[in-house]
Design a protein around this motif. Sequence first.
Motif, mmCIF file in Angstrom:
data_model
loop_
_atom_site.group_PDB
_atom_site.id
_atom_site.type_symbol
_atom_site.label_atom_id
_atom_site.label_comp_id
_atom_site.label_asym_id
_atom_site.label_seq_id
_atom_site.Cartn_x
_atom_site.Cartn_y
_atom_site.Cartn_z
ATOM 1 N N VAL A 2 5.838 44.204 -112.673
ATOM 2 C CA VAL A 2 4.772 45.198 -112.531
ATOM 3 C C VAL A 2 4.603 45.904 -113.865
ATOM 4 N N GLN A 3 3.374 45.954 -114.335
ATOM 5 C CA GLN A 3 3.074 46.701 -115.556
ATOM 6 C C GLN A 3 2.342 47.977 -115.191
ATOM 7 N N VAL A 4 2.715 49.060 -115.853
ATOM 8 C CA VAL A 4 2.158 50.368 -115.548
ATOM 9 C C VAL A 4 1.657 51.006 -116.843
ATOM 10 N N VAL A 5 0.402 51.396 -116.857
ATOM 11 C CA VAL A 5 -0.188 51.960 -118.072
ATOM 12 C C VAL A 5 -0.933 53.248 -117.739
ATOM 13 N N GLU A 6 -0.524 54.325 -118.408
ATOM 14 C CA GLU A 6 -1.190 55.610 -118.223
ATOM 15 C C GLU A 6 -2.246 55.831 -119.299
ATOM 16 N N SER A 7 -3.225 56.669 -118.973
ATOM 17 C CA SER A 7 -4.243 57.044 -119.958
ATOM 18 C C SER A 7 -4.825 58.395 -119.570
ATOM 19 N N GLY A 8 -5.549 58.982 -120.507
ATOM 20 C CA GLY A 8 -6.273 60.213 -120.206
ATOM 21 C C GLY A 8 -5.665 61.483 -120.757
ATOM 22 N N GLY A 9 -4.499 61.379 -121.400
ATOM 23 C CA GLY A 9 -3.898 62.579 -121.962
ATOM 24 C C GLY A 9 -4.690 63.101 -123.149
ATOM 25 N N LEU A 18 -8.166 68.234 -117.112
ATOM 26 C CA LEU A 18 -7.915 66.911 -117.663
ATOM 27 C C LEU A 18 -7.666 65.978 -116.489
ATOM 28 N N ARG A 19 -8.061 64.723 -116.629
ATOM 29 C CA ARG A 19 -7.826 63.740 -115.587
ATOM 30 C C ARG A 19 -7.038 62.578 -116.156
ATOM 31 N N LEU A 20 -5.857 62.354 -115.588
ATOM 32 C CA LEU A 20 -5.023 61.239 -115.989
ATOM 33 C C LEU A 20 -5.252 60.057 -115.061
ATOM 34 N N SER A 21 -5.114 58.866 -115.626
ATOM 35 C CA SER A 21 -5.217 57.639 -114.841
ATOM 36 C C SER A 21 -3.982 56.785 -115.084
ATOM 37 N N GLY A 108 4.023 56.703 -120.582
ATOM 38 C CA GLY A 108 3.663 58.109 -120.644
ATOM 39 C C GLY A 108 2.418 58.387 -121.467
ATOM 40 N N THR A 109 1.824 59.537 -121.180
ATOM 41 C CA THR A 109 0.673 60.014 -121.943
ATOM 42 C C THR A 109 0.863 61.509 -122.194
ATOM 43 N N GLN A 110 0.601 61.924 -123.410
ATOM 44 C CA GLN A 110 0.872 63.299 -123.816
ATOM 45 C C GLN A 110 -0.250 64.241 -123.365
ATOM 46 N N VAL A 111 0.140 65.349 -122.785
ATOM 47 C CA VAL A 111 -0.793 66.429 -122.441
ATOM 48 C C VAL A 111 -0.320 67.679 -123.167
#
Length: 115
Positions: A2-9, A18-21, A108-111
Amino acid sequence: QVQVVESGGGLVQAGGSLRLSCAATSTIFTILDMSWYRQAPGKQREFVATISRSGNTNYADSVKGRFAISRDNAKNTVFLQMNSLKPEDTAVYFCKTRTVQSDYWGRGTQVTVPS
């Protein structure tokens, strides 16, 4: 696997939104719970919110009433709508997906919410 990728930070002023995906790709296993965690500098990773495949949600007390988690099962995607952001929300936000086999994390994505 399983690959997991965050975005939106990003960087947002206090009081902003802010909306993260997070998109999970799995060729074999069904994605069950999807969750968000965060880790601020010098602190341990902490739970933020989770949503089951059927849509049941749970939130950390610190974000209740400000954050909303949702998901699109057809796309194995989870969202985190963050409103009324505070400087203490500054952290790297991680997505965790659960299958019957194991849990999988994104990078992870930085906020950042300046004080």
